[in-house]
Write a protein that holds these residues in place. Structure first.
Motif, PDB file in Angstrom:
ATOM      1  N   ASN A 133       0.819  -1.205   0.000  1.00 11.85           N
ATOM      2  CA  ASN A 133       0.000   0.000   0.000  1.00 11.85           C
ATOM      3  C   ASN A 133       0.860   1.264   0.000  1.00 11.85           C
ATOM      4  O   ASN A 133       0.520   2.262  -0.653  1.00 11.85           O
ATOM      5  N   CYS A 134       1.957   1.226   0.727  1.00 17.09           N
ATOM      6  CA  CYS A 134       2.867   2.374   0.748  1.00 17.09           C
ATOM      7  C   CYS A 134       3.472   2.607  -0.635  1.00 17.09           C
ATOM      8  O   CYS A 134       3.632   3.756  -1.072  1.00 17.09           O
ATOM      9  N   LEU A 137       0.837   4.387  -2.833  1.00 13.09           N
ATOM     10  CA  LEU A 137       0.689   5.808  -2.529  1.00 13.09           C
ATOM     11  C   LEU A 137       1.901   6.618  -2.977  1.00 13.09           C
ATOM     12  O   LEU A 137       1.769   7.735  -3.484  1.00 13.09           O
ATOM     13  N   THR A 172       3.315  10.003   3.942  1.00 12.95           N
ATOM     14  CA  THR A 172       2.744   8.873   3.204  1.00 12.95           C
ATOM     15  C   THR A 172       3.026   7.554   3.903  1.00 12.95           C
ATOM     16  O   THR A 172       2.122   6.714   4.078  1.00 12.95           O
ATOM     17  N   THR A 176       0.169   5.000   5.953  1.00 12.28           N
ATOM     18  CA  THR A 176       0.025   3.577   5.640  1.00 12.28           C
ATOM     19  C   THR A 176       0.224   2.718   6.881  1.00 12.28           C
ATOM     20  O   THR A 176      -0.539   1.777   7.132  1.00 12.28           O
ATOM     21  N   ILE A 225      -8.866   3.497  -0.706  1.00 11.93           N
ATOM     22  CA  ILE A 225      -7.735   4.414  -0.521  1.00 11.93           C
ATOM     23  C   ILE A 225      -6.481   3.909  -1.217  1.00 11.93           C
ATOM     24  O   ILE A 225      -5.740   4.691  -1.819  1.00 11.93           O
ATOM     25  N   PHE A 226      -6.227   2.612  -1.154  1.00 12.15           N
ATOM     26  CA  PHE A 226      -4.952   2.082  -1.620  1.00 12.15           C
ATOM     27  C   PHE A 226      -5.033   1.359  -2.963  1.00 12.15           C
ATOM     28  O   PHE A 226      -4.002   0.907  -3.453  1.00 12.15           O
ATOM     29  N   PRO A 230      -6.202   5.312  -6.177  1.00 14.96           N
ATOM     30  CA  PRO A 230      -4.888   5.507  -6.813  1.00 14.96           C
ATOM     31  C   PRO A 230      -4.843   5.057  -8.266  1.00 14.96           C
ATOM     32  O   PRO A 230      -4.218   5.729  -9.098  1.00 14.96           O
TER      33      PRO A 230
END
Length: 409
Positions: A133-134, A137, A172, A176, A225-226, A230
Protein backbone atom coordinates in the motif's frame (compact mmCIF):
# COMPACT_ATOMS: atom_id res chain seq x y z
CA UNK A 1 -6.65 -32.27 4.62
CA UNK A 2 -9.05 -35.23 4.48
CA UNK A 3 -9.97 -37.82 1.92
CA UNK A 4 -13.56 -38.02 0.77
CA UNK A 5 -15.31 -41.23 -0.36
CA UNK A 6 -15.27 -39.96 -3.96
CA UNK A 7 -11.48 -39.96 -4.11
CA UNK A 8 -11.13 -36.21 -3.76
CA UNK A 9 -8.90 -34.41 -1.32
CA UNK A 10 -10.50 -31.59 0.63
CA UNK A 11 -7.81 -29.09 1.57
CA UNK A 12 -8.36 -26.03 3.75
CA UNK A 13 -6.45 -23.10 2.37
CA UNK A 14 -6.34 -19.41 3.26
CA UNK A 15 -5.99 -17.11 0.27
CA UNK A 16 -4.54 -13.80 1.47
CA UNK A 17 -5.68 -10.73 -0.42
CA UNK A 18 -3.56 -7.61 -0.89
CA UNK A 19 -6.47 -5.35 -0.03
CA UNK A 20 -7.73 -7.23 3.02
CA UNK A 21 -9.74 -10.23 4.03
CA UNK A 22 -8.57 -13.50 5.57
CA UNK A 23 -11.53 -15.81 5.13
CA UNK A 24 -10.81 -19.49 4.69
CA UNK A 25 -12.25 -21.45 1.82
CA UNK A 26 -12.63 -25.17 1.32
CA UNK A 27 -10.94 -26.14 -1.96
CA UNK A 28 -11.51 -29.63 -3.31
CA UNK A 29 -8.93 -31.11 -5.67
CA UNK A 30 -8.49 -34.58 -7.05
CA UNK A 31 -5.12 -36.25 -6.41
CA UNK A 32 -3.91 -35.34 -9.90
CA UNK A 33 -5.03 -31.74 -9.50
CA UNK A 34 -3.41 -31.61 -6.08
CA UNK A 35 -0.08 -32.70 -7.55
CA UNK A 36 -0.39 -30.09 -10.30
CA UNK A 37 -1.25 -27.46 -7.72
CA UNK A 38 1.83 -28.37 -5.67
CA UNK A 39 3.97 -28.26 -8.82
CA UNK A 40 2.61 -24.82 -9.70
CA UNK A 41 3.35 -23.63 -6.17
CA UNK A 42 6.92 -24.88 -6.40
CA UNK A 43 7.56 -23.39 -9.84
CA UNK A 44 5.83 -20.02 -9.37
CA UNK A 45 6.62 -19.37 -5.70
CA UNK A 46 9.65 -21.57 -5.10
CA UNK A 47 11.56 -20.75 -8.30
CA UNK A 48 10.25 -17.73 -10.19
CA UNK A 49 9.25 -15.58 -7.23
CA UNK A 50 12.53 -16.23 -5.40
CA UNK A 51 14.54 -15.24 -8.50
CA UNK A 52 12.45 -12.11 -9.03
CA UNK A 53 12.71 -11.06 -5.37
CA UNK A 54 16.47 -11.60 -5.06
CA UNK A 55 17.21 -9.89 -8.39
CA UNK A 56 14.80 -7.07 -7.56
CA UNK A 57 16.36 -6.37 -4.16
CA UNK A 58 19.82 -6.27 -5.73
CA UNK A 59 18.59 -4.02 -8.56
CA UNK A 60 16.85 -1.63 -6.17
CA UNK A 61 20.04 -1.31 -4.13
CA UNK A 62 22.01 -0.41 -7.26
CA UNK A 63 19.32 2.07 -8.34
CA UNK A 64 19.30 3.66 -4.88
CA UNK A 65 23.07 4.16 -5.03
CA UNK A 66 22.74 5.80 -8.45
CA UNK A 67 19.92 8.08 -7.28
CA UNK A 68 22.04 9.18 -4.31
CA UNK A 69 24.82 10.44 -6.59
CA UNK A 70 25.64 14.11 -7.09
CA UNK A 71 23.98 14.15 -10.52
CA UNK A 72 20.56 13.66 -8.88
CA UNK A 73 21.18 15.97 -5.93
CA UNK A 74 18.31 18.41 -5.44
CA UNK A 75 15.89 16.45 -7.62
CA UNK A 76 12.54 16.01 -5.91
CA UNK A 77 11.62 13.11 -8.20
CA UNK A 78 14.83 11.32 -7.20
CA UNK A 79 13.91 11.70 -3.51
CA UNK A 80 10.52 10.07 -4.05
CA UNK A 81 12.08 7.30 -6.13
CA UNK A 82 14.67 6.60 -3.42
CA UNK A 83 11.92 6.09 -0.83
CA UNK A 84 9.96 4.00 -3.35
CA UNK A 85 12.95 1.72 -3.94
CA UNK A 86 13.40 1.20 -0.20
CA UNK A 87 9.72 0.29 0.21
CA UNK A 88 9.81 -2.00 -2.85
CA UNK A 89 12.89 -3.78 -1.48
CA UNK A 90 11.15 -4.40 1.85
CA UNK A 91 8.09 -5.64 -0.03
CA UNK A 92 10.23 -8.08 -2.03
CA UNK A 93 11.99 -9.25 1.13
CA UNK A 94 8.66 -9.94 2.85
CA UNK A 95 7.35 -11.90 -0.13
CA UNK A 96 10.63 -13.79 -0.31
CA UNK A 97 10.30 -14.85 3.34
CA UNK A 98 6.68 -15.96 3.13
CA UNK A 99 5.68 -16.90 -0.42
CA UNK A 100 9.13 -17.87 -1.66
CA UNK A 101 10.67 -19.73 1.27
CA UNK A 102 7.78 -20.93 3.46
CA UNK A 103 5.19 -21.71 0.77
CA UNK A 104 7.28 -22.19 -2.38
CA UNK A 105 10.18 -24.12 -0.85
CA UNK A 106 8.11 -25.69 1.94
CA UNK A 107 10.45 -24.53 4.71
CA UNK A 108 8.42 -24.85 7.90
CA UNK A 109 4.73 -25.66 8.27
CA UNK A 110 2.50 -23.49 10.44
CA UNK A 111 0.75 -26.64 11.61
CA UNK A 112 3.83 -27.89 13.50
CA UNK A 113 6.22 -24.92 13.41
CA UNK A 114 5.25 -21.85 15.49
CA UNK A 115 7.81 -19.64 13.72
CA UNK A 116 6.16 -20.24 10.34
CA UNK A 117 2.76 -19.56 11.91
CA UNK A 118 3.86 -16.17 13.20
CA UNK A 119 5.49 -15.37 9.85
CA UNK A 120 2.16 -16.16 8.23
CA UNK A 121 0.34 -13.69 10.48
CA UNK A 122 2.75 -10.77 10.79
CA UNK A 123 4.48 -10.97 7.40
CA UNK A 124 1.83 -12.29 5.04
CA UNK A 125 -1.17 -10.58 6.59
CA UNK A 126 0.44 -7.33 7.82
CA UNK A 127 3.88 -6.34 6.55
CA UNK A 128 3.26 -7.29 2.91
CA UNK A 129 0.12 -5.14 2.90
CA UNK A 130 1.97 -2.22 4.52
CA UNK A 131 4.76 -2.16 1.95
CA UNK A 132 2.41 -2.77 -0.97
CA UNK A 133 0.00 0.00 0.00
CA UNK A 134 2.87 2.37 0.75
CA UNK A 135 4.35 1.66 -2.68
CA UNK A 136 1.03 2.49 -4.36
CA UNK A 137 0.69 5.81 -2.53
CA UNK A 138 4.31 6.79 -3.23
CA UNK A 139 3.81 6.05 -6.93
CA UNK A 140 0.74 8.29 -6.91
CA UNK A 141 2.60 11.08 -5.07
CA UNK A 142 5.62 11.08 -7.39
CA UNK A 143 3.32 11.05 -10.44
CA UNK A 144 1.40 14.05 -9.10
CA UNK A 145 4.71 15.81 -8.41
CA UNK A 146 5.90 15.15 -11.96
CA UNK A 147 2.56 16.45 -13.32
CA UNK A 148 3.03 19.72 -11.42
CA UNK A 149 6.62 20.08 -12.66
CA UNK A 150 5.68 19.47 -16.28
CA UNK A 151 2.24 21.04 -16.64
CA UNK A 152 2.49 23.82 -14.02
CA UNK A 153 6.14 24.73 -14.07
CA UNK A 154 5.56 28.17 -12.50
CA UNK A 155 4.17 26.59 -9.34
CA UNK A 156 6.78 23.84 -9.24
CA UNK A 157 9.51 26.05 -7.76
CA UNK A 158 7.37 26.71 -4.69
CA UNK A 159 5.56 23.38 -4.36
CA UNK A 160 8.18 20.84 -5.45
CA UNK A 161 11.16 21.33 -3.15
CA UNK A 162 13.49 18.69 -1.63
CA UNK A 163 12.38 19.44 1.95
CA UNK A 164 8.69 19.19 1.06
CA UNK A 165 9.38 15.95 -0.80
CA UNK A 166 10.94 14.40 2.31
CA UNK A 167 8.04 15.59 4.48
CA UNK A 168 5.40 14.24 2.06
CA UNK A 169 7.23 10.90 1.82
CA UNK A 170 7.28 10.63 5.62
CA UNK A 171 3.57 11.48 5.86
CA UNK A 172 2.74 8.87 3.20
CA UNK A 173 4.62 6.13 5.04
CA UNK A 174 3.06 7.16 8.38
CA UNK A 175 -0.50 7.08 7.01
CA UNK A 176 0.03 3.58 5.64
CA UNK A 177 1.51 2.24 8.88
CA UNK A 178 -1.21 3.78 11.06
CA UNK A 179 -3.93 2.29 8.85
CA UNK A 180 -2.36 -1.18 9.00
CA UNK A 181 -1.83 -1.28 12.81
CA UNK A 182 -5.18 -3.03 13.55
CA UNK A 183 -4.24 -5.86 11.14
CA UNK A 184 -1.53 -6.99 13.56
CA UNK A 185 -4.23 -7.88 16.11
CA UNK A 186 -6.82 -9.58 13.90
CA UNK A 187 -5.28 -13.08 13.92
CA UNK A 188 -3.50 -15.14 16.54
CA UNK A 189 -1.69 -18.48 16.83
CA UNK A 190 -3.39 -21.17 18.92
CA UNK A 191 -1.36 -24.05 20.34
CA UNK A 192 -3.16 -27.30 21.13
CA UNK A 193 -2.06 -30.85 21.84
CA UNK A 194 -3.28 -34.03 20.16
CA UNK A 195 -3.64 -37.39 21.85
CA UNK A 196 -0.98 -39.98 20.95
CA UNK A 197 1.06 -37.30 19.14
CA UNK A 198 4.25 -35.66 20.26
CA UNK A 199 4.52 -31.89 20.24
CA UNK A 200 1.85 -29.27 19.78
CA UNK A 201 -0.55 -28.51 16.96
CA UNK A 202 -0.60 -24.87 15.82
CA UNK A 203 -3.58 -23.26 14.14
CA UNK A 204 -4.43 -19.70 13.14
CA UNK A 205 -7.73 -18.19 14.18
CA UNK A 206 -9.36 -14.82 14.80
CA UNK A 207 -8.06 -13.14 17.94
CA UNK A 208 -11.35 -11.47 18.85
CA UNK A 209 -9.61 -8.14 19.52
CA UNK A 210 -10.97 -6.67 16.29
CA UNK A 211 -14.61 -7.22 15.44
CA UNK A 212 -15.80 -8.40 12.06
CA UNK A 213 -17.49 -5.04 11.43
CA UNK A 214 -14.23 -3.17 11.98
CA UNK A 215 -12.37 -5.62 9.77
CA UNK A 216 -14.93 -5.18 6.97
CA UNK A 217 -14.68 -1.40 7.23
CA UNK A 218 -10.89 -1.61 7.06
CA UNK A 219 -11.15 -3.82 4.00
CA UNK A 220 -13.47 -1.40 2.18
CA UNK A 221 -11.36 1.64 3.14
CA UNK A 222 -8.21 -0.17 2.04
CA UNK A 223 -9.73 -0.99 -1.31
CA UNK A 224 -10.80 2.61 -1.91
CA UNK A 225 -7.73 4.41 -0.52
CA UNK A 226 -4.95 2.08 -1.62
CA UNK A 227 -6.32 0.50 -4.78
CA UNK A 228 -9.33 1.98 -6.56
CA UNK A 229 -8.67 5.71 -6.08
CA UNK A 230 -4.89 5.51 -6.81
CA UNK A 231 -5.47 3.46 -9.97
CA UNK A 232 -8.01 5.97 -11.30
CA UNK A 233 -5.82 8.96 -10.49
CA UNK A 234 -2.70 7.30 -11.91
CA UNK A 235 -4.54 6.57 -15.14
CA UNK A 236 -5.70 10.18 -15.47
CA UNK A 237 -2.27 11.64 -14.65
CA UNK A 238 -0.58 9.22 -17.04
CA UNK A 239 -2.84 10.30 -19.91
CA UNK A 240 -2.21 13.98 -19.16
CA UNK A 241 1.56 13.49 -19.00
CA UNK A 242 1.56 11.54 -22.26
CA UNK A 243 -0.34 14.34 -23.96
CA UNK A 244 2.14 16.89 -22.58
CA UNK A 245 5.13 14.89 -23.84
CA UNK A 246 3.49 14.59 -27.25
CA UNK A 247 3.07 18.36 -27.45
CA UNK A 248 6.65 18.89 -26.31
CA UNK A 249 7.99 16.52 -28.97
CA UNK A 250 5.92 18.29 -31.62
CA UNK A 251 7.35 21.61 -30.49
CA UNK A 252 10.89 20.25 -30.61
CA UNK A 253 10.37 18.99 -34.16
CA UNK A 254 9.06 22.37 -35.24
CA UNK A 255 12.13 24.00 -33.71
CA UNK A 256 14.41 21.66 -35.63
CA UNK A 257 12.70 22.60 -38.89
CA UNK A 258 13.70 26.25 -38.50
CA UNK A 259 16.21 27.72 -40.91
CA UNK A 260 19.93 27.50 -40.17
CA UNK A 261 20.27 31.23 -39.89
CA UNK A 262 17.66 31.48 -37.16
CA UNK A 263 19.26 28.55 -35.34
CA UNK A 264 22.64 30.29 -35.43
CA UNK A 265 21.20 33.47 -33.98
CA UNK A 266 19.62 31.61 -31.07
CA UNK A 267 21.00 32.68 -27.73
CA UNK A 268 22.67 30.47 -25.16
CA UNK A 269 19.66 30.97 -22.90
CA UNK A 270 17.38 29.37 -25.49
CA UNK A 271 19.74 26.41 -25.76
CA UNK A 272 19.73 26.00 -21.98
CA UNK A 273 15.93 26.05 -21.96
CA UNK A 274 15.82 23.38 -24.66
CA UNK A 275 18.27 21.19 -22.74
CA UNK A 276 16.28 21.65 -19.54
CA UNK A 277 13.02 20.79 -21.31
CA UNK A 278 14.61 17.68 -22.81
CA UNK A 279 15.87 16.56 -19.39
CA UNK A 280 12.43 17.10 -17.85
CA UNK A 281 10.81 15.05 -20.62
CA UNK A 282 13.30 12.23 -20.10
CA UNK A 283 12.55 12.17 -16.37
CA UNK A 284 8.84 12.11 -17.15
CA UNK A 285 9.29 9.20 -19.57
CA UNK A 286 11.13 7.21 -16.87
CA UNK A 287 8.36 7.86 -14.38
CA UNK A 288 5.65 6.98 -16.88
CA UNK A 289 7.35 3.66 -17.57
CA UNK A 290 7.23 2.93 -13.83
CA UNK A 291 3.56 3.95 -13.59
CA UNK A 292 2.42 2.00 -16.67
CA UNK A 293 4.28 -1.09 -15.43
CA UNK A 294 2.58 -0.72 -12.05
CA UNK A 295 -0.86 -0.42 -13.66
CA UNK A 296 -0.32 -3.53 -15.81
CA UNK A 297 1.14 -5.69 -13.04
CA UNK A 298 -1.55 -4.64 -10.54
CA UNK A 299 -4.46 -5.44 -12.86
CA UNK A 300 -4.78 -9.20 -12.06
CA UNK A 301 -4.63 -8.57 -8.30
CA UNK A 302 -7.20 -5.79 -8.68
CA UNK A 303 -9.56 -8.22 -10.40
CA UNK A 304 -9.16 -10.76 -7.59
CA UNK A 305 -9.76 -8.03 -5.01
CA UNK A 306 -12.95 -6.92 -6.76
CA UNK A 307 -14.14 -10.51 -6.93
CA UNK A 308 -13.47 -10.77 -3.19
CA UNK A 309 -16.55 -8.63 -2.56
CA UNK A 310 -18.69 -11.21 -4.39
CA UNK A 311 -19.12 -14.97 -4.33
CA UNK A 312 -17.34 -15.45 -7.68
CA UNK A 313 -13.89 -15.17 -6.13
CA UNK A 314 -14.40 -18.28 -4.00
CA UNK A 315 -15.75 -20.19 -6.99
CA UNK A 316 -12.79 -19.23 -9.18
CA UNK A 317 -10.08 -19.87 -6.59
CA UNK A 318 -11.49 -23.29 -5.74
CA UNK A 319 -10.52 -24.43 -9.24
CA UNK A 320 -7.00 -25.34 -10.29
CA UNK A 321 -6.75 -22.67 -13.06
CA UNK A 322 -8.06 -20.08 -10.61
CA UNK A 323 -5.46 -20.93 -7.97
CA UNK A 324 -2.66 -20.78 -10.57
CA UNK A 325 -3.99 -17.42 -11.78
CA UNK A 326 -3.82 -16.15 -8.20
CA UNK A 327 -0.20 -17.32 -7.90
CA UNK A 328 0.66 -15.45 -11.10
CA UNK A 329 -1.08 -12.31 -9.79
CA UNK A 330 1.17 -12.36 -6.71
CA UNK A 331 4.19 -12.94 -8.95
CA UNK A 332 3.31 -9.93 -11.12
CA UNK A 333 3.14 -7.69 -8.04
CA UNK A 334 6.70 -8.70 -7.23
CA UNK A 335 7.80 -8.17 -10.84
CA UNK A 336 6.48 -4.61 -10.58
CA UNK A 337 8.61 -3.92 -7.48
CA UNK A 338 11.67 -5.57 -9.04
CA UNK A 339 11.61 -3.86 -12.44
CA UNK A 340 12.86 -0.44 -11.32
CA UNK A 341 16.48 -0.81 -12.35
CA UNK A 342 15.49 -2.21 -15.77
CA UNK A 343 13.08 0.64 -16.45
CA UNK A 344 15.53 3.29 -15.26
CA UNK A 345 18.32 1.82 -17.34
CA UNK A 346 16.26 1.34 -20.49
CA UNK A 347 14.53 4.73 -20.59
CA UNK A 348 16.98 6.95 -18.71
CA UNK A 349 20.10 8.16 -20.54
CA UNK A 350 21.26 10.01 -17.45
CA UNK A 351 20.75 6.93 -15.30
CA UNK A 352 22.85 4.80 -17.67
CA UNK A 353 25.60 7.40 -17.70
CA UNK A 354 25.74 7.68 -13.90
CA UNK A 355 25.47 3.90 -13.52
CA UNK A 356 28.45 3.42 -15.84
CA UNK A 357 30.44 6.04 -13.99
CA UNK A 358 29.82 4.50 -10.58
CA UNK A 359 29.93 0.75 -11.23
CA UNK A 360 31.93 0.33 -14.47
CA UNK A 361 34.41 3.16 -14.78
CA UNK A 362 35.24 2.99 -11.07
CA UNK A 363 36.16 -0.68 -11.49
CA UNK A 364 38.47 -0.02 -14.43
CA UNK A 365 39.83 3.09 -12.77
CA UNK A 366 40.78 1.04 -9.70
CA UNK A 367 42.52 -1.54 -11.89
CA UNK A 368 44.47 1.19 -13.70
CA UNK A 369 45.52 2.75 -10.40
CA UNK A 370 46.84 -0.58 -9.07
CA UNK A 371 48.64 -1.26 -12.34
CA UNK A 372 50.35 2.14 -12.17
CA UNK A 373 51.47 1.55 -8.57
CA UNK A 374 52.88 -1.90 -9.37
CA UNK A 375 54.59 -0.57 -12.49
CA UNK A 376 56.28 2.24 -10.58
CA UNK A 377 57.68 -0.28 -8.10
CA UNK A 378 58.75 -3.11 -10.45
CA UNK A 379 59.41 -1.32 -13.72
CA UNK A 380 56.67 -3.26 -15.52
CA UNK A 381 54.71 -1.07 -17.89
CA UNK A 382 51.05 -0.34 -17.34
CA UNK A 383 50.02 -2.30 -20.46
CA UNK A 384 52.15 -5.33 -19.56
CA UNK A 385 50.59 -5.52 -16.10
CA UNK A 386 47.04 -5.47 -17.47
CA UNK A 387 47.96 -8.09 -20.09
CA UNK A 388 49.44 -10.37 -17.41
CA UNK A 389 46.36 -9.88 -15.22
CA UNK A 390 44.14 -10.90 -18.13
CA UNK A 391 46.38 -13.83 -19.10
CA UNK A 392 47.36 -12.24 -22.42
CA UNK A 393 51.03 -11.38 -21.75
CA UNK A 394 52.42 -14.71 -22.88
CA UNK A 395 50.28 -14.69 -25.99
CA UNK A 396 51.47 -11.17 -26.80
CA UNK A 397 55.15 -12.16 -26.54
CA UNK A 398 54.63 -15.17 -28.80
CA UNK A 399 52.90 -13.03 -31.40
CA UNK A 400 55.77 -10.51 -31.29
CA UNK A 401 58.39 -13.24 -31.77
CA UNK A 402 56.43 -14.66 -34.69
CA UNK A 403 56.27 -11.23 -36.27
CA UNK A 404 60.02 -10.69 -35.92
CA UNK A 405 60.85 -14.08 -37.54
CA UNK A 406 58.33 -13.63 -40.33
CA UNK A 407 59.84 -13.38 -43.83
CA UNK A 408 57.39 -10.62 -44.66
CA UNK A 409 58.92 -8.31 -42.09
Amino acid sequence: MSESPTGLVAMRVRWPCEAGGHARQETTFSYKELELQRLATTVIYGWLLNIVCIAGIFGNILSYIVMRSKEYRGSTTAIYLQVLMIVDSLYLLSNLCYYGIIIGCGVGKWIIDPFAAYIRIYVSYSLIDIFRNCSVLLTLVVTAERYICVCHSLKANKVCTPNKSKIISGITVTITVVYEIPRFFILKVISTSIDNCEGNFYTIDASGLVSDEVENVLGILGFVIFLALPLVMLTILTILLLMTIKKSNHFRKSMRSMTRSSAQTSSSGDKAKKANRKSENNTTVILLSVVITALICSLPNTIFTLLGFTAFRDIIIQTLPGSIAYYLAILLLNVNSAANVILFGFFGKKFRRVFARIFIKCYWGERNRKAYQIGSQTGITHTEHLMRENGCHEEGENSMEATESSPLR
